[in-house]
Design an enzyme around this catalytic site. Structure first.
Site, PDB file in Angstrom:
ATOM      1  N   ASP A 122       0.864  -1.180   0.000  1.00  0.00           N
ATOM      2  CA  ASP A 122       0.000   0.000   0.000  1.00  0.00           C
ATOM      3  C   ASP A 122       0.908   1.240   0.000  1.00  0.00           C
ATOM      4  O   ASP A 122       2.104   1.126   0.295  1.00  0.00           O
ATOM      5  CB  ASP A 122      -0.863  -0.056   1.273  1.00  0.00           C
ATOM      6  CG  ASP A 122      -1.649   1.212   1.505  1.00  0.00           C
ATOM      7  OD1 ASP A 122      -2.285   1.696   0.547  1.00  0.00           O
ATOM      8  OD2 ASP A 122      -1.641   1.722   2.647  1.00  0.00           O
ATOM      9  N   ASP A 146      -0.328   5.139   0.930  1.00  0.00           N
ATOM     10  CA  ASP A 146      -0.640   6.095   2.006  1.00  0.00           C
ATOM     11  C   ASP A 146      -0.545   5.452   3.392  1.00  0.00           C
ATOM     12  O   ASP A 146      -1.167   4.419   3.649  1.00  0.00           O
ATOM     13  CB  ASP A 146      -2.063   6.657   1.830  1.00  0.00           C
ATOM     14  CG  ASP A 146      -2.130   7.690   0.714  1.00  0.00           C
ATOM     15  OD1 ASP A 146      -1.063   8.136   0.264  1.00  0.00           O
ATOM     16  OD2 ASP A 146      -3.253   8.032   0.299  1.00  0.00           O
ATOM     17  N   SER A 205      -7.024   4.376   4.596  1.00  0.00           N
ATOM     18  CA  SER A 205      -6.499   4.911   5.848  1.00  0.00           C
ATOM     19  C   SER A 205      -7.032   6.319   6.127  1.00  0.00           C
ATOM     20  O   SER A 205      -7.047   6.754   7.255  1.00  0.00           O
ATOM     21  CB  SER A 205      -4.967   4.878   5.862  1.00  0.00           C
ATOM     22  OG  SER A 205      -4.437   5.077   4.588  1.00  0.00           O
ATOM     23  N   ASP A 244      -1.909  -0.896   5.963  1.00  0.00           N
ATOM     24  CA  ASP A 244      -2.260  -0.295   7.258  1.00  0.00           C
ATOM     25  C   ASP A 244      -3.759  -0.045   7.445  1.00  0.00           C
ATOM     26  O   ASP A 244      -4.200   0.220   8.554  1.00  0.00           O
ATOM     27  CB  ASP A 244      -1.559   1.063   7.435  1.00  0.00           C
ATOM     28  CG  ASP A 244      -2.254   2.134   6.614  1.00  0.00           C
ATOM     29  OD1 ASP A 244      -2.272   2.005   5.376  1.00  0.00           O
ATOM     30  OD2 ASP A 244      -2.839   3.059   7.207  1.00  0.00           O
TER      31      ASP A 244
HETATM   32 MG   LIG Z   1      -3.008   3.172   3.646  1.00  0.00          MG
END
Ligand SMILES: [Mg+2]
Length: 246
Positions: A10, A12, A172, A209
């Site tokens: 990923d 960001d 996120s 995340d």
């Molecule tokens: Mg992310």
């Protein structure tokens, strides 16, 4: 049969910080993985143009899965390192057009007047919502398959979107809406592509995340989670990239 490893990541809040700069040792970790026969795959809700912008900074060939698994771009130089061809194979997983998604969003905007997304926001507003630079905001606006809702998202908006065949995924920071595809489906599609082209995939590492990374991490042999927004029993939670076993 040729052997390869795949590392899906990923962007960001995973390899990029809140200012959209690479986190400490992220570049070194990805370059190190590349030197050890890993193909690096960006897997993000970002557009192709945004992902390309970050790939250039890494200086290694990258495969792009874009807009939450809506499509995969496979540049020629991933297979032939000295290839002078600039071509890109493309696999599309989304069957919704961006025009349709925007049409529904504009219809919803008549009911929910505070609804803000890329197409009804100026570049200035996008910069404020996202913290992106003017250049990156332009690249983010070049969407092909999904829209992102910055403001005004609610359960009622969600119900209306779903009743029109448009599905939300929480990243996120924002909710991205599009077809019912995801990062995990795109990862599996890419793995099939390699197998069909005579490759044996030895290792699969995934790093993420946010909630929209769960499907990706589940499809990996070695899943890593950065931060505490999500949990997955099999995954290793890390703070620094040096903890990733390459
Ligand atoms: Mg992310």
């Amino acid at each position: 049969m040729k052997e390869i490893n795949l590392l899906f990541t990923d962007l960001d809040s995973t390899i990029l910080d809140e200012n959209y700069s690479f986190k400490e040792s992220a570049i070194e970790t990805l370059q190190n993985a590349y030197s050890k026969n890993f193909v690096i795959v960006f897997t993000s809700s970002k557009t192709f143009k945004e992902e390309q912008h970050f790939a250039i900074k890494l200086g290694i060939p990258i495969i792009y899965t874009v807009e939450n698994g809506s499509a995969i771009y496979i540049p020629e130089n991933v297979f032939e390192k000295k290839s002078s061809k600039m071509g890109c194979r493309k696999i599309v997983l989304s069957s919704l057009s961006i025009t349709y998604i925007r049409k529904i969003l504009f219809r919803l905007q008549d009911i929910y007047s505070d609804l803000k997304f890329y197409e009804n926001s100026s570049l200035d507003e996008i910069e404020k919502f996202t913290g992106l630079s003017p250049h990156l905001a332009k690249l983010a606006k070049m969407r092909e398959y999904t829209e992102t809702i910055f403001k005004g998202y609610s359960n009622r908006v969600e119900e209306d979107l779903i009743s029109n065949g448009i599905f939300p995924q929480k990243g996120s920071r924002f909710v991205t809406i599009g077809d019912r595809t995801d990062k995990g489906k795109a990862a599996k599609k890419l793995m099939s592509f390699f197998k069909n082209n005579g490759y044996i995939i030895k290792r699969t590492i995934g790093i993420g995340d946010g909630p929209n990374d769960i499907s990706l991490l589940k499809a990996m042999n070695e899943p890593y989670i950065i931060g505490d927004k999500i949990t997955l029993e099999r995954a290793r939670v890390i703070e620094h990239f040096s903890e990733i076993h390459i």
